[in-house]
Design a protein around this motif. Structure first.
Motif, PDB file in Angstrom:
ATOM      1  N   SER A  91       0.836  -1.189   0.000  1.00 32.29           N
ATOM      2  CA  SER A  91       0.000   0.000   0.000  1.00 32.29           C
ATOM      3  C   SER A  91       0.878   1.250   0.000  1.00 32.29           C
ATOM      4  CB  SER A  91      -0.915  -0.003   1.220  1.00 32.29           C
ATOM      5  OG  SER A  91      -0.153   0.249   2.396  1.00 32.29           O
ATOM      6  N   GLU A  92       0.198   2.384  -0.085  1.00 28.36           N
ATOM      7  CA  GLU A  92       0.920   3.672  -0.047  1.00 28.36           C
ATOM      8  C   GLU A  92       1.611   3.887   1.290  1.00 28.36           C
ATOM      9  OE1 GLU A  92      -2.280   6.029  -2.902  1.00 28.36           O
ATOM     10  OE2 GLU A  92      -2.184   6.447  -0.751  1.00 28.36           O
TER      11      GLU A  92
ATOM     12  N   ASP B 251       6.112   2.588   2.744  1.00 33.07           N
ATOM     13  CA  ASP B 251       7.133   3.322   1.999  1.00 33.07           C
ATOM     14  C   ASP B 251       8.517   2.728   2.273  1.00 33.07           C
ATOM     15  OD1 ASP B 251       6.895   6.138   4.314  1.00 33.07           O
ATOM     16  OD2 ASP B 251       7.943   4.224   4.503  1.00 33.07           O
TER      17      ASP B 251
END
Lengths: 117, 114
Positions: B58-59, B62
């Motif tokens: 997912s975003e 990171d």
């Protein structure tokens, strides 16, 4: 994009009442899976049911029943004759398209159910 | 009955420190996941892992995050330099065949970043 909405943030009932938890989902895909998970006060996530998009039959398991209606994109959960032990947060979840084999779960915000004696 | 286990149950760390959260998935499962739940909020997907590589992330996931399956049983989530907003419950889950089966969740690790 896929999305799950549980509009009821909190529900409070008295023991033995029936209660329905609503779940509305959004997806453009024709194939997907829907789930309900229970999170009791202890915090773990407990699997309750999985449904695929081709199976619209309602399901009953003891005091629990689920109503899947593709026409309204809803997958509602009813607890009959609620008990104090049913007090928990209930999450509805969606798994995106079948070609995404990873099967990530997209959860709704959850509904906190409080059953009072 | 087999279950997913996670250690530690609670981890407190200072901002900027590295943390490793550990999970032992169910032994015959092939798909592994990390999710997080900020207090009082919904459960959010972080990453899925299959065949020794990330299948989706997912975003949220990171460059500060990484996952690893260092041996045949453990599945780890590393946060390289923790931030205050990383404070959350982190759940590991596993599944036999990804989308075709339900995911079983571990009890979670509560991460507190001070």
């Amino acid at each position: 994009a896929q999305k799950v909405t549980q509009a009821q943030t909190e529900i409070s009932v008295v023991e033995k009442e029936d209660v329905t938890l609503d779940c509305v989902y959004e997806t453009r895909d024709t194939t997907y899976y829907l789930f309900w998970y229970k999170q009791p006060p202890s915090g773990e996530l407990v699997f309750l049911i999985r449904r695929n998009s081709f199976d619209e039959q309602n399901e009953i398991s003891g005091r629990y029943s689920w109503n899947f209606q593709k026409s309204t994109s809803s997958f509602n959960f009813t607890i009959t004759a609620s008990q104090v032990v049913d007090s928990a947060v209930y999450f509805c979840a969606l798994t995106p398209p079948i070609y995404n084999q990873g099967g990530k779960l997209i959860f709704g915000q959850g509904t906190e159910l409080s059953v009072k004696p | 009955e087999p279950e997913v286990t996670q250690t530690p149950s609670h981890q407190v760390t200072q901002m900027g420190q590295e943390v490793i959260l550990r999970c032992v998935p169910i032994s015959n499962h092939l798909y592994f996941y990390w999710y997080r739940q900020i207090l009082g909020q919904k459960v959010e997907f972080l990453v899925s892992f299959y065949n020794n590589e990330i299948s989706e992330k997912s975003e949220i996931f990171d460059d500060q995050f990484s996952v690893e399956r260092p041996d045949g049983s453990n599945f780890t989530l590393k946060i390289r330099s923790t931030k205050l907003e990383d404070s959350a419950m982190y759940f590991c889950a596993s599944s036999v065949t990804g989308i075709y089966n339900e995911q079983f969740f571990g009890p979670g690790t509560r991460l507190t970043v001070l």
